[in-house]
Design an enzyme around this catalytic site. Structure first.
Site, PDB file in Angstrom:
ATOM      1  N   GLU A   1       6.433 -39.036 -33.491  1.00  0.00           N
ATOM      2  CA  GLU A   1       7.899 -38.887 -33.462  1.00  0.00           C
ATOM      3  C   GLU A   1       8.615 -40.175 -33.062  1.00  0.00           C
ATOM      4  O   GLU A   1       9.763 -40.391 -33.437  1.00  0.00           O
ATOM      5  CB  GLU A   1       8.304 -37.739 -32.536  1.00  0.00           C
ATOM      6  CG  GLU A   1       7.969 -36.352 -33.078  1.00  0.00           C
ATOM      7  CD  GLU A   1       6.574 -35.877 -32.710  1.00  0.00           C
ATOM      8  OE1 GLU A   1       5.776 -36.705 -32.181  1.00  0.00           O
ATOM      9  OE2 GLU A   1       6.276 -34.687 -32.933  1.00  0.00           O
TER      10      GLU A   1
ATOM     11  N   PHE B   1       5.572 -22.223 -24.181  1.00  0.00           N
ATOM     12  CA  PHE B   1       4.757 -23.216 -24.879  1.00  0.00           C
ATOM     13  C   PHE B   1       5.652 -24.233 -25.596  1.00  0.00           C
ATOM     14  O   PHE B   1       6.599 -23.855 -26.283  1.00  0.00           O
ATOM     15  CB  PHE B   1       3.839 -22.523 -25.886  1.00  0.00           C
ATOM     16  CG  PHE B   1       3.027 -23.490 -26.710  1.00  0.00           C
ATOM     17  CD1 PHE B   1       2.070 -24.300 -26.103  1.00  0.00           C
ATOM     18  CD2 PHE B   1       3.241 -23.618 -28.072  1.00  0.00           C
ATOM     19  CE1 PHE B   1       1.330 -25.204 -26.856  1.00  0.00           C
ATOM     20  CE2 PHE B   1       2.507 -24.526 -28.829  1.00  0.00           C
ATOM     21  CZ  PHE B   1       1.551 -25.319 -28.217  1.00  0.00           C
ATOM     22  N   GLN B   2       5.359 -25.495 -25.411  1.00  0.00           N
ATOM     23  CA  GLN B   2       6.134 -26.600 -25.992  1.00  0.00           C
ATOM     24  C   GLN B   2       7.607 -26.541 -25.614  1.00  0.00           C
ATOM     25  O   GLN B   2       8.484 -26.926 -26.386  1.00  0.00           O
ATOM     26  CB  GLN B   2       5.954 -26.670 -27.514  1.00  0.00           C
ATOM     27  CG  GLN B   2       4.530 -27.101 -27.884  1.00  0.00           C
ATOM     28  CD  GLN B   2       4.372 -27.548 -29.320  1.00  0.00           C
ATOM     29  OE1 GLN B   2       5.076 -27.088 -30.211  1.00  0.00           O
ATOM     30  NE2 GLN B   2       3.427 -28.457 -29.562  1.00  0.00           N
TER      31      GLN B   2
ATOM     32  N   LYS C   1      14.934 -21.834 -31.616  1.00  0.00           N
ATOM     33  CA  LYS C   1      14.385 -21.280 -32.854  1.00  0.00           C
ATOM     34  C   LYS C   1      15.134 -20.025 -33.305  1.00  0.00           C
ATOM     35  O   LYS C   1      15.361 -19.830 -34.509  1.00  0.00           O
ATOM     36  CB  LYS C   1      12.898 -20.968 -32.663  1.00  0.00           C
ATOM     37  CG  LYS C   1      12.179 -20.723 -33.977  1.00  0.00           C
ATOM     38  CD  LYS C   1      10.671 -20.679 -33.796  1.00  0.00           C
ATOM     39  CE  LYS C   1       9.980 -20.474 -35.134  1.00  0.00           C
ATOM     40  NZ  LYS C   1       8.518 -20.407 -34.975  1.00  0.00           N
TER      41      LYS C   1
ATOM     42  N   MET D   1       4.195 -63.393 -24.783  1.00  0.00           N
ATOM     43  CA  MET D   1       5.297 -63.626 -23.838  1.00  0.00           C
ATOM     44  C   MET D   1       4.844 -63.358 -22.410  1.00  0.00           C
ATOM     45  O   MET D   1       5.249 -64.054 -21.486  1.00  0.00           O
ATOM     46  CB  MET D   1       6.499 -62.759 -24.215  1.00  0.00           C
ATOM     47  CG  MET D   1       7.798 -63.199 -23.574  1.00  0.00           C
ATOM     48  SD  MET D   1       8.278 -64.884 -24.004  1.00  0.00           S
ATOM     49  CE  MET D   1       9.376 -64.612 -25.386  1.00  0.00           C
TER      50      MET D   1
END
Lengths: 589, 172
Positions: A60, A122-123, A172, A487
């Site tokens: 993502e 969940f999630q 949802k 760097m």
């Protein structure tokens, strides 16, 4: 962006269908996303949807940076779609990146159903809580009746005023619930009023200061690019008619052509000698769409001590944040530049700038980007120079990762147009460049899109080459491979007694084989004599390429304003670095 | 931060008119913590149900340039309707309410009651060993009252934080 009312105003749609319809009405053609449980209804609505191309990412974070790259290159709003929980938390870095660099993106995230919110389902993650300080604004839509309005408002907030990232979190059950759809016409948050036209009195004050200036300098930033191509044209006209020198921040490259004689190069920590000295010694500074970032100003109490400062910014909170200015103009950069141009033309001043330009030419003679060439190893600066020389007639889009290669790209790649340069400036996100390049290539399939990368950064988002392969997006990843986090190594050399703590990659993949494993093309060059042919081959290939350019291992990036020092204390090369940074400077980043 | 370290630190009361929507207080408070600004007191309540407006009153401290920064930063929060600097408003009125519990007997108890009359505090609860006073006024007045009560058996103080409004017939 043109937005039109939808023809199906009164019909009832599911929340998921509302999302897709709203995206279409906002003119969205591409979205970058990854499915999961909490966004399945939206993915169902996208199934076989001809108007929107969905690009399936591999992580993502990649979706977020792709949306950013897309937005920076097109000037449109970039869109990402992610699921709840880890989907949303994975996109936090791009959100902050876009917030720091004022990039308009809309992230749509799924959420667990409303009745499960707060139950550690969940999630489940508190996405609006987590992203509150990572976005310009965010919304949790608990009622499907609000959904269309919120999405249209989200696009408006993302692209207007100082652009930025927004997030819409949709549970949802709201995606399944039904409501009447409303089109985008006239929908904007009642309490959000971005600045528009400048105050004429302030413009008059600024023009008067400019007309009297003997040592003026324009200091422009990403705000000019964000204000659009017309604003860049106005800037060019104003700079040419005034005859003033111009420098820009990392984010502002391309707004003014690098090939123009009035261009001083980038300013700041690794900016040019002439740009930084002009900033230090100027008597009038005209800052347009930049924010006096610490990488630009160096030590604040030594920053351009003798100048009157004009600051044009669309965000009132940018004025006097880091540096106190004499004339603050809150306005869109394009409108302010236009007003300034008209005010200048009305006054018809003839400033005597010859002594100032003579001084600038003396600074230019230092050739501060010069490096010691080599016949045996590829110097990283040489690699970027050659890449520029061999691609500049192809109008390339350049993205970068973060580190030395990014600074060398900014120093040696000349940009004559805006929206050709995508880099992570404020947040400094390693891993930005490859997904950003994929986002740009999705918008412009036929363009030459190159990610100038380091071998460390590229591995942070390496998997997105798989996305490029899947969608036949022929991005070129040009890795300046020195086996070090360059760097970090440079700072350890300069500040930490050459103790190179964990900055060397003892194990690196064979990037050529890795490219082949992904189904891309792998190329390698390790001798200066072979470089041009290899770059030409890279350009000729119409597939994604990973180019492993083996460069000198311990080259440092110069010139450099050491941390805690002022613009006129910058150093040109290695021999000046001993003791250049004191204990106080060491504390800074 | 801009280099003007010699400017004195000032105290300001800001009235922040916001949309009454979920998370709006977190946005405002989060801004203060994220940017390192001070909050001396904070009150929040819905003030107009019909239009969904809430009023957050914040007392903050800082140098004038920082205070300007705070106002600009608050103003760019999408849910914020208006930011009013009540301190700079000559017609601004500021009040705070406090509940103060004092436990004492004998001479101290008599003295506590006498002082409360001077301050026009209301006794809202009493036992043979204690009073609860209700006091409204400027924060300084409540501070002074608490100081006087300290040797007389002060046990607990609960304060609302500052509320403010603009004098005259107009709405802010």
């Amino acid at each position: 962006m043109d937005v039109v009312g939808s023809p199906i105003l009164a019909s009832t749609l599911s929340g998921a269908e509302i999302v897709v319809q709203a995206l279409k009405d906002q003119g969205v053609q591409h979205i970058f996303g990854y499915p999961g449980g909490a966004v399945l209804p939206i993915y169902d609505a996208l199934f076989a949807e001809p108007a929107i191309q969905h690009v399936l990412v591999r992580h993502e974070q990649g979706a977020g940076h792709m949306a950013e790259g897309y937005a920076r290159a097109t000037g449109k709003v970039g869109v990402a779609l992610v699921t709840s929980g880890p989907g949303a938390t994975n996109i936090v870095t791009p959100l902050v990146d876009a917030l720091m660099d004022s990039v308009p993106i809309v992230v749509i995230s799924g959420q667990v159903p409303t009745h499960l919110i707060g139950s550690d389902a969940f999630q489940e993650a508190d996405t609006v809580g987590i992203t509150r300080s990572a976005t310009k604004h965010n919304w949790l839509v608990k009622n499907v009746e609000d959904l269309a309005r919120v999405i249209h408002e989200a696009f408006y907030v993302a692209r207007s005023g100082r652009p930025g990232p927004v997030l819409v979190d949709i549970p949802k059950d709201v995606q399944f619930a039904k409501a009447a759809y409303v089109g985008p016409k006239g929908l904007r948050p009642k309490t959000y009023h971005p600045a528009g036209s400048p105050d004429p009195a302030k413009i008059a004050e600024a023009a008067t200061l400019m007309a009297r200036a003997q040592r003026p300098v324009f200091y422009t930033g990403g705000g000019v690019v964000n204000a659009g191509p017309e604003a860049c044209q106005t800037l060019r006209a104003l700079v040419r008619e005034t005859g003033f020198p111009i420098t820009s921040t990392l984010m502002g490259l391309g707004a003014f052509p690098a090939s123009d004689p009035q261009w001083l190069g980038m300013l700041g920590m690794h900016g040019s000698w002439e740009a930084n000295h002009a900033m230090h010694d100027c008597d009038v500074m005209i800052c347009v769409g930049a924010r006096f970032d610490d990488r630009v100003t160096g030590r604040l109490d030594g920053f351009s001590p003798g100048s009157k400062k004009i600051h044009i910014d669309v965000d009132p909170s940018s004025l006097n944040k880091n540096v106190l200015v004499d004339v603050g103009v809150v306005a869109d950069a394009g409108l302010a530049l236009e007003a300034l141009l008209n005010a200048w033309r009305a006054r018809k001043p003839k400033p005597a700038l010859k002594p100032w330009w003579d001084q600038i030419d003396a600074w230019r003679a230092k050739r501060s980007f010069a490096y010691r060439p080599s016949d045996t190893v590829i110097k990283p600066q040489y690699a970027v120079e050659r890449l520029f020389a061999l691609t500049k007639d192809k109008d390339p889009y350049i993205t970068t990762e973060v580190g030395q290669h990014q600074m060398w790209a900014a120093q040696f790649f000349g940009f004559d147009k805006p929206n050709r340069w995508m880099t992570s400036g404020g947040l400094g996100t390693m891993g930005y460049g490859l997904p950003a390049a994929v986002g740009v290539q999705a918008a412009f399939p036929d363009a030459l899109v190159i990610d100038i990368a380091g071998e460390a950064s590229i591995q942070m988002m390496m998997q997105e080459i798989s996305t490029a392969v899947q969608y036949r997006l022929p991005v070129k990843v040009f890795i300046l491979n020195n086996e070090w986090m360059g760097m970090v190594r440079q700072w350890q050399q300069l500040l930490h007694g050459e103790r190179y703590s964990h900055s060397y990659s003892e194990a690196l993949p064979d990037f050529v084989k890795l490219a082949e494993a992904y189904g891309a093309v792998g190329l390698r060059a390790d001798k200066p004599a072979d470089l041009d042919d290899a770059i030409k081959e890279m350009i000729a290939v119409d597939r994604p390429v990973i180019f492993d350019c083996r460069v000198a291992k311990t080259e440092n990036c110069f010139p450099m304003i050491p941390s805690g020092k002022a613009h006129n204390e910058m150093i040109l090369g290695d021999e000046e670095t001993r003791g250049a940074i004191d204990e106080e400077g060491k504390m800074l980043v | 931060m801009p280099q003007r370290t010699h400017d004195p630190v000032e105290t300001r009361t800001l009235a922040v008119l916001v949309n009454n929507e979920p998370g709006v207080l977190a946005r405002v408070v989060g801004l203060f913590s994220a940017r390192g600004y001070n909050i001396e007191s904070l009150t929040v309540a819905e003030t107009d149900k019909a239009v969904g407006a809430s009023r957050i009153t914040i007392v903050t401290t800082g140098q004038p340039v920082i205070l300007d920064q705070i106002k600009a930063q608050l103003d760019r929060i999408v849910s914020v309707r208006r930011v009013i600097d009540v301190t700079l408003d000559p017609a601004g009125v500021q009040r705070e309410l406090a509940l103060i519990k004092v436990r004492s007997t004998g001479q101290d108890r008599i003295e506590a009651l006498r002082v409360s009359e001077i301050f026009r505090a209301k006794v809202i609860d009493t036992t043979l060993q204690s009073f609860i006073f209700e006091l409204t006024g400027a924060s300084e007045k409540i501070d002074a009252f608490c100081e006087l009560m300290r040797p007389l058996g002060l046990v607990e103080v609960s304060r609302t934080g500052v509320l403010s409004i603009h004098r005259g017939p107009e709405s802010s």
